[in-house]
Design an enzyme around this catalytic site. Structure first.
Site, mmCIF file in Angstrom:
data_model
loop_
_atom_site.group_PDB
_atom_site.id
_atom_site.type_symbol
_atom_site.label_atom_id
_atom_site.label_comp_id
_atom_site.label_asym_id
_atom_site.label_seq_id
_atom_site.Cartn_x
_atom_site.Cartn_y
_atom_site.Cartn_z
ATOM 1 N N GLY A 1 1.135 -1.001 0.109
ATOM 2 C CA GLY A 1 0.271 -0.184 -0.256
ATOM 3 C C GLY A 1 0.370 1.261 -0.100
ATOM 4 N N CYS A 2 0.138 3.013 -0.445
ATOM 5 C CA CYS A 2 0.632 4.054 -0.389
ATOM 6 C C CYS A 2 1.522 3.955 0.644
ATOM 7 C CB CYS A 2 0.217 4.580 -1.254
ATOM 8 S SG CYS A 2 -1.197 4.778 -0.764
#
Length: 321
Positions: free
Chosen positions: A131-132
């Site tokens: 995920g970012c």
């Protein structure tokens, strides 16, 4: 040439992926699937690609014609896709959702954070792209976890509106987001579990609190994560630790000066600034949520999976103004 297929081609991550792959010297996009846009030009949806490509979205997916597929669908849909399709043995899969990031001991997907799992990534068939927020925050913590120096973790991190995806909502449209900042999912963000799992892999027995406050920013793209914790080593020792840990990782750079989001937007870079305040070590991490936090990292992982230089196609430069 690596033959590429993209599943779920209409969203932000897919558009960014196409932008990068069009300039990749060793990759060729064969097809881009989108049920709702089949027959339309890519630039009808991703308007930044106008004049760059005449590729069209397709309805069918020819798995035999490609070497790798990128799954750019909404969270939950990748797991369904994998159950519903019998994929050829030689086909590699890179998933950009959160469907396969957890339970790594019992999961055939390798967690794709190159700075901690590069050898596994090189040998894998299925990969779960991180995920970012998780990418930005973990890169601020990996050297400390590897050195068994983690204590209770505190994180405030702000992200651009593209992190919420392309579908409009009450907290993403311009009139609400512009000139506004807000907290959401305090202490309960979905990326907490994947970050905690990585910390425990590097520092077995880690059981301290991981406090994470995510913030919606009034800008389009980028993440700034402010991470701090009690740490017994000096500032000089910390910078040495971080420098040595990332010495073989080309996309992470330690800066002696404070860092900001404009230094990384449109690139696959992560910049870190490490500073000591009394007993607290403060690490600031900046990335672009759509590149190093999503599609750029996915291409970096593709490069590793196919034996290429991990920087290939990713020597991107920021636009500060």
């Amino acid at each position: 040439m690596i033959k590429v297929g993209i599943v779920g081609g209409a969203g932000y991550t897919a558009g960014e992926l196409v932008r990068i792959l069009l300039g990749h010297p060793s990759a060729e996009i064969v097809w881009i699937h989108s049920s709702s846009n089949a027959g339309n030009k890519l630039f009808d949806v991703h308007t930044d690609l106008f004049g760059e490509t005449n590729l069209e979205f397709c309805e069918g997916m020819d798995f035999e014609a490609v070497d790798v597929i990128f799954l750019c669908m909404g969270h939950g849909r990748s797991a369904t896709f994998m159950k519903e399709h019998n994929l050829p043995d030689q086909l590699k899969v890179i998933d950009l959702s959160n469907d396969f990031r957890l339970d790594r001991q019992n999961n055939e997907f390798v967690y794709g954070l190159p700075e901690v799992n590069r050898p596994k990534i090189k040998d894998c068939r299925y990969l779960a792209n991180p995920g970012c927020f998780a990418t930005s925050i973990q890169l601020a913590l990996l050297p400390l976890a590897a050195g068994h120096l983690l204590d209770e973790i505190h994180v405030h991190a702000i992200t651009g509106s593209t992190g919420a995806g392309q579908a409009p909502s009450g907290t993403t449209h311009f009139s609400w987001r512009n000139g506004n900042v807000s907290v959401y999912k305090a202490f309960g963000h979905q990326h907490l579990n994947e970050m905690t799992e990585t910390m425990k892999e590097l520092m077995p027995g880690f059981n301290e609190a991981f406090n994470f406050i995510p913030v919606r920013g009034n800008f389009s793209r980028g993440i700034l994560a402010s991470v701090y914790l009690n740490c017994p080593i000096s500032e000089t020792e910390a910078n040495d630790l971080f420098g040595k840990f990332y010495s073989t990782h080309p996309f992470v750079t330690i800066s002696a000066k404070p860092v900001d989001v404009k230094q990384v937007v449109n690139t696959n870079k992560c910049l870190l600034h490490v500073k000591k305040y009394g007993s607290k070590l403060h690490v600031v991490s900046v990335i672009d949520n759509l590149t190093k936090g999503a599609s750029g990292q996915a291409v970096q992982n593709m490069n590793l999976m196919f034996g290429l230089d991990e920087q290939e196609g990713l020597r991107l430069k920021p636009v500060a103004f």
